[in-house]
Scaffold this motif. Structure first.
Motif, short mmCIF file in Angstrom:
data_model
loop_
_atom_site.label_atom_id
_atom_site.label_comp_id
_atom_site.label_asym_id
_atom_site.label_seq_id
_atom_site.Cartn_x
_atom_site.Cartn_y
_atom_site.Cartn_z
N LEU A 51 0.83 -1.20 0.00
CA LEU A 51 0.00 0.00 0.00
C LEU A 51 0.87 1.25 0.00
O LEU A 51 0.61 2.21 -0.75
N ALA A 52 1.91 1.26 0.84
CA ALA A 52 2.81 2.42 0.89
C ALA A 52 3.51 2.62 -0.45
O ALA A 52 3.67 3.76 -0.92
N LEU A 53 3.92 1.52 -1.08
CA LEU A 53 4.58 1.61 -2.38
C LEU A 53 3.64 2.21 -3.43
O LEU A 53 4.03 3.09 -4.20
N CYS A 54 2.40 1.74 -3.44
CA CYS A 54 1.43 2.24 -4.43
C CYS A 54 1.11 3.72 -4.19
O CYS A 54 0.92 4.49 -5.15
N ARG A 55 1.03 4.12 -2.94
CA ARG A 55 0.81 5.53 -2.64
C ARG A 55 1.97 6.38 -3.14
O ARG A 55 1.76 7.46 -3.72
N SER A 56 3.18 5.91 -2.94
CA SER A 56 4.35 6.66 -3.42
C SER A 56 4.36 6.72 -4.94
O SER A 56 4.65 7.77 -5.53
N LEU A 57 4.04 5.59 -5.58
CA LEU A 57 4.02 5.55 -7.04
C LEU A 57 2.94 6.48 -7.60
O LEU A 57 3.17 7.20 -8.58
#
Length: 230
Positions: free
Chosen positions: A218-224
């Protein structure tokens, strides 16, 4: 240009989740995951209706506000052990009554997962286009996989460890099921009850984006999403 068969987009979005609490309501790029999936389906040129199956009041409200039809999912098929297929079949049965679908169900159904927040309408159309082939009854999204696969016992899956080491680009091509998009002929899916209705066709997507199974995902997708919108 020949007309394409109409497709119904079905998005299972239950309220519970162990890995990521309230997963389908989590925000990525300013939108809840369920709304991102609805918008992707609405951007498809082949989808004629978007339906969300949920047991959750907040998800239902958001889905209606985003323009989707909502099917209330019974608690008996809303737990951790319930299959996606059970939700899809329940939704199709609910929609099959003349008051809901006076002209009948669409010829094809496309199953979208909210855990793939970067799905696009063009990708949905590409997976559905495989069903234009009369011999194909289901299709699904895959992505190229470039790497050496091993079993836990030390045996190579797509390579021979005893042979001279190959270059990665010389490996036989492998493809990873993305979990984002599955398309089926409605009649075949209702008869068999499985997303893989033979004969099936994998459809290669070049850059489908990550899938959310953990808080780290989830954190990765938010950053992306933040990078893509900047």
């Amino acid at each position: 240009m020949a007309a394409h068969a109409a497709a119904l987009a079905l998005i299972p979005a239950r309220g519970g989740s162990k890995g990521v609490p309230g997963k389908n309501l989590q925000d990525v790029g300013g939108l809840p995951l369920v709304v991102r999936s609805i918008h992707a389906a609405q951007a498809s040129h082949r989808v004629t209706r978007v339906v969300v199956s949920t047991d959750d009041h907040a998800i239902a409200e958001l889905s209606r506000d985003a323009g989707a039809v909502v099917v209330q999912r019974p608690q008996s098929i809303a737990g951790d052990s319930a299959s996606s297929e059970s939700a899809l079949l329940h939704a199709l049965d609910a929609l099959a009554c003349p008051s809901q679908s006076p002209n009948g169900l669409e010829a094809n159904v496309v199953f979208l997962q909210c855990t793939s927040p970067f799905t696009t309408g063009a990708e949905i159309d590409k997976v559905l286009a495989a069903l234009d082939q009369p011999k194909i009854n289901s299709s699904f999204a895959v992505a190229p996989w470039h790497g050496f696969l091993w079993r836990a016992d030390g045996e190579g899956i797509n390579h021979d460890p005893n042979a001279p080491r190959q270059r990665r680009q010389d490996l036989e091509p492998s493809f990873l099921e993305t979990g984002a998009i599955y398309a089926m002929r409605t009649t075949n899916f209702r008869a068999g009850g499985q997303r893989f209705c033979p004969p099936w066709q994998p459809v290669v997507l070049t850059d489908p984006g990550p899938e959310i199974d953990t808080l780290q995902d989830l954190a990765l997708c938010r950053s992306l999403a933040s990078v893509l919108s900047s």
